[in-house]
Design an enzyme around this catalytic site. Structure first.
Site, mmCIF file in Angstrom:
data_model
loop_
_atom_site.group_PDB
_atom_site.id
_atom_site.type_symbol
_atom_site.label_atom_id
_atom_site.label_comp_id
_atom_site.label_asym_id
_atom_site.label_seq_id
_atom_site.Cartn_x
_atom_site.Cartn_y
_atom_site.Cartn_z
ATOM 1 C CB SER A 151 -0.661 0.020 1.137
ATOM 2 O OG SER A 151 -1.346 1.443 1.179
ATOM 3 C CE1 TYR A 164 -4.480 -2.936 5.298
ATOM 4 C CE2 TYR A 164 -3.449 -0.715 4.944
ATOM 5 C CZ TYR A 164 -4.819 -1.850 4.309
ATOM 6 O OH TYR A 164 -3.993 -2.236 2.951
#
Length: 270
Positions: A151, A164
């Site tokens: 990401s 995360y």
């Protein structure tokens, strides 16, 4: 340049929704006509995906990667035994939780552990378990592909989802090192770094309406990502993620490979 069209059989883990599902279908549609093995927790979603393909080139297997190393080993052993031609794995599974550390009493430590295991530990374990098979293919002169999905939050974190972001940062760093270590083999490490993309990931958080104003449509992301995979890019980065990578990590991948492959006096061996 070796690219995804050289793959004969592609396993997509996390193929029941979002990016994983879209990439499974898009890889299936390549003119190289690979077999695609769609893997995920929800069997009804897997059945729907196989039916959507319209042919027999999408296979399915049910798996939950948030489990023990021994169970993951059994999964990999069974899969490579059933599909000995598998030569690519797309690692798309992931979960995301919001944590507010101003309210430590609200933090569920089990969710922290599950998030870290699903997004990082299980992915590294799967890579470790597939590597002997891929290195056998390498010895036979065949390429293979390890494709972790991280990401842009691995580079610039969003504070509301701190764990995360940490898992994706860990996987991003691991991918850089793994690529350098395998540089002399035919095992390609291709990291996909998405920006904020249309998905179900945020539905349980109640943030989908706000985020949908900013996210990249899934179809657009998928098209650009497949183009990068076909070009053979070592890092497939699209949209705002490309700008983030350019601003904060320009030259980092090359530096890591130089340090490992050629050595660098500024970074002596530890």
């Amino acid at each position: 340049m070796t690219n995804i069209k050289d793959a004969k059989c592609v396993l997509v883990i996390g193929a029941t929704a979002g990016i994983g599902r879209a990439l499974a279908l898009a890889i299936h549609d390549l003119d190289s006509k690979p077999t695609v093995i769609a893997a995920g927790r929800r069997q009804e979603r897997l059945d729907e995906l196989a039916a959507k393909s319209g042919d027999s080139r999408i296979k399915t297997v049910q798996v939950d990667i948030n489990t023990t190393y021994d169970k993951l080993k059994q999964f990999v052993d069974d899969l490579t035994g059933r599909y000995p031609d598998v030569d690519a794995v797309v690692l798309s599974s992931g979960i995301q939780h919001i944590f507010d550390f101003e309210k430590p009493e609200s933090i569920d430590v089990n969710k922290i552990a599950d998030e870290f295991n699903t997004n990082y530990v299980a992915i590294v374990n799967l890579i470790l378990l597939f590597l002997p098979h891929f290195l056998k293919l390498n010895a036979a002169g065949r390429p293979s592909f390890i494709i972790p999905i991280t990401s842009s939050l691995a580079i610039v974190p969003r504070p509301t989802v701190p764990n995360y972001c940490a898992t994706k940062a860990a996987l991003h760093s691991f991918s850089l090192s793994l690529r350098a270590q395998l540089a002399h083999t035919n095992v390609r490490v291709v990291e996909i770094l998405p920006p904020l993309v249309e998905s179900e990931l945020h539905d349980h958080q109640g943030t989908t309406p706000a985020l949908s104003i900013f996210w990249m449509p899934l179809d657009q992301f998928t098209k650009l990502t497949i183009e990068g995979l076909v070009r053979g890019d070592p890092e497939v980065v699209v949209g705002m993620a490309a700008a983030v990578l350019q601003r904060y990590e320009k030259g980092k991948r090359e530096a890591v490979e130089q340090i490992y492959v050629r050595g660098d006096p500024a970074f002596p061996p530890s």
